[in-house]
Design a protein around this motif. Structure first.
Motif, PDB file in Angstrom:
ATOM      1  N   ALA A   1      46.492  36.413  46.699  1.00 31.06           N
ATOM      2  CA  ALA A   1      46.972  37.292  47.764  1.00 31.06           C
ATOM      3  C   ALA A   1      46.882  38.761  47.348  1.00 31.06           C
ATOM      4  O   ALA A   1      46.518  39.624  48.152  1.00 31.06           O
ATOM      5  CB  ALA A   1      48.414  36.926  48.116  1.00 31.06           C
ATOM      6  N   ALA A   2      47.213  39.026  46.079  1.00 35.53           N
ATOM      7  CA  ALA A   2      47.180  40.411  45.598  1.00 35.53           C
ATOM      8  C   ALA A   2      45.778  40.982  45.576  1.00 35.53           C
ATOM      9  O   ALA A   2      45.589  42.202  45.661  1.00 35.53           O
ATOM     10  CB  ALA A   2      47.793  40.477  44.205  1.00 35.53           C
ATOM     11  N   LEU A   3      44.777  40.115  45.465  1.00 37.46           N
ATOM     12  CA  LEU A   3      43.391  40.575  45.367  1.00 37.46           C
ATOM     13  C   LEU A   3      42.737  40.796  46.730  1.00 37.46           C
ATOM     14  O   LEU A   3      41.571  41.198  46.794  1.00 37.46           O
ATOM     15  CB  LEU A   3      42.559  39.571  44.574  1.00 37.46           C
ATOM     16  N   GLU A   4      43.453  40.536  47.802  1.00 37.82           N
ATOM     17  CA  GLU A   4      42.851  40.721  49.130  1.00 37.82           C
ATOM     18  C   GLU A   4      42.417  42.178  49.301  1.00 37.82           C
ATOM     19  O   GLU A   4      43.190  43.109  49.101  1.00 37.82           O
ATOM     20  CB  GLU A   4      43.846  40.342  50.225  1.00 37.82           C
ATOM     21  N   GLY A   5      41.153  42.358  49.657  1.00 36.34           N
ATOM     22  CA  GLY A   5      40.589  43.689  49.837  1.00 36.34           C
ATOM     23  C   GLY A   5      39.987  44.287  48.582  1.00 36.34           C
ATOM     24  O   GLY A   5      39.255  45.277  48.661  1.00 36.34           O
ATOM     25  N   TRP A   6      40.286  43.688  47.416  1.00 40.03           N
ATOM     26  CA  TRP A   6      39.788  44.228  46.153  1.00 40.03           C
ATOM     27  C   TRP A   6      38.499  43.550  45.693  1.00 40.03           C
ATOM     28  O   TRP A   6      37.737  44.138  44.918  1.00 40.03           O
ATOM     29  CB  TRP A   6      40.844  44.091  45.056  1.00 40.03           C
ATOM     30  N   ILE A   7      38.289  42.325  46.144  1.00 41.40           N
ATOM     31  CA  ILE A   7      37.059  41.592  45.812  1.00 41.40           C
ATOM     32  C   ILE A   7      36.506  41.005  47.106  1.00 41.40           C
ATOM     33  O   ILE A   7      37.216  40.948  48.123  1.00 41.40           O
ATOM     34  CB  ILE A   7      37.311  40.468  44.787  1.00 41.40           C
TER      35      ILE A   7
ATOM     36  N   ARG B   1      37.188  35.391  47.119  1.00 42.41           N
ATOM     37  CA  ARG B   1      38.642  35.223  47.036  1.00 42.41           C
ATOM     38  C   ARG B   1      39.103  33.893  47.621  1.00 42.41           C
ATOM     39  O   ARG B   1      40.053  33.277  47.126  1.00 42.41           O
ATOM     40  CB  ARG B   1      39.339  36.375  47.755  1.00 42.41           C
ATOM     41  N   THR B   2      38.423  33.430  48.651  1.00 36.03           N
ATOM     42  CA  THR B   2      38.852  32.210  49.333  1.00 36.03           C
ATOM     43  C   THR B   2      37.989  30.999  48.999  1.00 36.03           C
ATOM     44  O   THR B   2      38.190  29.935  49.580  1.00 36.03           O
ATOM     45  CB  THR B   2      38.840  32.426  50.857  1.00 36.03           C
ATOM     46  N   GLU B   3      37.058  31.146  48.089  1.00 31.63           N
ATOM     47  CA  GLU B   3      36.186  30.032  47.711  1.00 31.63           C
ATOM     48  C   GLU B   3      36.987  28.956  46.987  1.00 31.63           C
ATOM     49  O   GLU B   3      37.707  29.242  46.024  1.00 31.63           O
ATOM     50  CB  GLU B   3      35.053  30.535  46.814  1.00 31.63           C
ATOM     51  N   THR B   4      36.861  27.726  47.428  1.00 31.74           N
ATOM     52  CA  THR B   4      37.647  26.628  46.843  1.00 31.74           C
ATOM     53  C   THR B   4      36.932  25.911  45.709  1.00 31.74           C
ATOM     54  O   THR B   4      37.567  25.153  44.963  1.00 31.74           O
ATOM     55  CB  THR B   4      38.010  25.594  47.917  1.00 31.74           C
TER      56      THR B   4
ATOM     57  N   ALA C   1      30.168  35.786  40.700  1.00 26.99           N
ATOM     58  CA  ALA C   1      30.496  36.768  39.665  1.00 26.99           C
ATOM     59  C   ALA C   1      29.716  38.055  39.875  1.00 26.99           C
ATOM     60  O   ALA C   1      30.258  39.161  39.735  1.00 26.99           O
ATOM     61  CB  ALA C   1      30.200  36.178  38.288  1.00 26.99           C
ATOM     62  N   ALA C   2      28.444  37.926  40.213  1.00 24.15           N
ATOM     63  CA  ALA C   2      27.626  39.113  40.469  1.00 24.15           C
ATOM     64  C   ALA C   2      28.132  39.876  41.680  1.00 24.15           C
ATOM     65  O   ALA C   2      28.127  41.116  41.702  1.00 24.15           O
ATOM     66  CB  ALA C   2      26.167  38.697  40.667  1.00 24.15           C
ATOM     67  N   ALA C   3      28.598  39.148  42.701  1.00 23.84           N
ATOM     68  CA  ALA C   3      29.107  39.798  43.912  1.00 23.84           C
ATOM     69  C   ALA C   3      30.365  40.604  43.613  1.00 23.84           C
ATOM     70  O   ALA C   3      30.550  41.709  44.132  1.00 23.84           O
ATOM     71  CB  ALA C   3      29.385  38.745  44.982  1.00 23.84           C
ATOM     72  N   VAL C   4      31.249  40.059  42.783  1.00 24.77           N
ATOM     73  CA  VAL C   4      32.468  40.783  42.409  1.00 24.77           C
ATOM     74  C   VAL C   4      32.102  42.056  41.646  1.00 24.77           C
ATOM     75  O   VAL C   4      32.665  43.128  41.895  1.00 24.77           O
ATOM     76  CB  VAL C   4      33.394  39.893  41.554  1.00 24.77           C
ATOM     77  N   ALA C   5      31.160  41.955  40.719  1.00 18.40           N
ATOM     78  CA  ALA C   5      30.756  43.127  39.932  1.00 18.40           C
ATOM     79  C   ALA C   5      30.200  44.226  40.831  1.00 18.40           C
ATOM     80  O   ALA C   5      30.529  45.411  40.674  1.00 18.40           O
ATOM     81  CB  ALA C   5      29.726  42.704  38.891  1.00 18.40           C
ATOM     82  N   ARG C   6      29.360  43.835  41.785  1.00 16.54           N
ATOM     83  CA  ARG C   6      28.810  44.828  42.714  1.00 16.54           C
ATOM     84  C   ARG C   6      29.925  45.476  43.534  1.00 16.54           C
ATOM     85  O   ARG C   6      29.927  46.689  43.774  1.00 16.54           O
ATOM     86  CB  ARG C   6      27.793  44.170  43.645  1.00 16.54           C
TER      87      ARG C   6
END
Length: 328
Positions: free
Chosen positions: A221-227, A232-235, A14-19
């Motif tokens: 798929a839509a979020l590729e490059g945005w986060i 994005r690929t974490e299971t 979550a912190a990584a996405v915010a940054r």
């Protein structure tokens, strides 16, 4: 979601996405005791006894959000509209890396056999949480809900999504609205606004749940490059399970014991008191819902059947007084 002792800690992600997107990030710490002490207020705000333990976490988040403003954006609706729940993949028989951590649910669904409707019921039905702790004579008077059958087109995935949109989502939006408004905050669920619901309903099934159990494939798929790609690929996704059972047996045990010991709990005629106490005493999974269901229904009964919600204090010694009928 950051469990202190679990591998599904998502706080760093979550912190990584915010940054990555340039947003400030705060963590709201939720103590086990908070889950118990907040329960009566949450039930009163909902005015319904139907909710999950996650409503307790939302209560604390709403209080913190109110310190920032009066309107918040929420993500409610994404899982329901885009097939994000692990139970969907499990009912479809697509257990894989994306459904790790849901082995207990998978076993329950597999026990239902191959009949699609039976598998759906196993995924959605929560009444066993209550049945085991009800007074037998009272339980015999109840008609338990039955999950809706398959849609006429026979699509198991579409039938699951229908249940999520028309059942799960409605309940969650009620909980979200009541919880936020109790703190003077308006929530806007971005996943339910604009064209998104219509677009999600038109997606091909292959873009909803993948063969390995990946949910929300279109959104991912839509979020590729945005986060961050690692997020994005974490299971290892685990939703937001709130450890109410652990809290009730531990930090909040005194509160739970006091509520169960009260005369009106024993005399309500709903509960098998010995069975309820056993739930409090037994070592059960942290995310077991049985005790939460009991206390949620009991506090709803106190507020709205016993009339506690229609009483107030006189402002001096705290003695309850009746609120005039016209002001209720």
């Amino acid at each position: 979601f950051g469990p202190a002792d679990g591998e599904f800690d998502e706080s760093a992600a979550a912190a990584a996405v915010a940054r990555h997107v340039g947003l400030p990030h705060e963590i709201v710490e939720l103590r086990d005791e908070d889950l118990i002490t907040d329960l009566p207020a949450v039930v009163r705000a909902l005015e319904m006894p139907i909710a999950g333990p996650g409503s307790l976490a939302l209560w604390r988040m709403a209080a913190r959000a109110r310190e920032h403003g009066r309107v918040v954006l929420t993500g409610t609706g994404g899982d329901e509209l885009l097939g994000g729940y692990a139970r969907i993949a499990l009912v479809l028989g697509r257990a894989g890396p994306w459904t790790r951590g849901y082995e207990t649910l998978r076993a329950r669904i597999e026990q239902a056999g191959t009949d699609p409707a039976a598998r759906m019921r196993a995924a959605f039905e929560r009444s066993p949480d209550l049945q085991a702790v009800l007074d037998p004579s009272f339980a015999a008077t109840l008609g338990w809900p039955v999950t809706a059958p398959l849609l006429s087109d026979g699509s198991l995935l579409r039938s699951m999504l229908w249940e999520e949109r028309n059942g799960t989502l409605r309940s969650l939006l009620h909980v979200e609205d009541r919880t936020l408004m109790a703190h003077g905050v308006e929530g806007r669920p971005v996943g339910c606004l604009g064209v998104l619901p219509r677009v999600s309903a038109a997606l091909p099934e292959a873009w909803i749940v993948g063969p390995d159990g990946e949910g929300k494939r279109a959104l991912r798929a839509a979020l590729e490059g945005w986060i961050p790609e690692s997020v994005r690929t974490e299971t290892q996704k685990r939703g937001f399970p709130t450890p109410f059972a652990r809290a009730a047996r531990g930090a909040g045990r005194a509160h739970g014991e006091d509520w169960i010991a009260e005369r009106r709990f024993r005399e309500r005629g709903w509960w098998n008191v010995d069975a309820v106490r056993a739930v409090l005493d037994e070592e059960r999974p942290s995310y077991d819902r049985a005790l939460f269901a009991v206390l949620c229904w009991e506090w709803w009964a106190r507020w709205f059947l016993d009339g506690d919600a229609f009483r107030a204090t006189d402002g001096s010694d705290g003695t309850p007084r009746d609120v005039p009928e016209g002001q209720r």
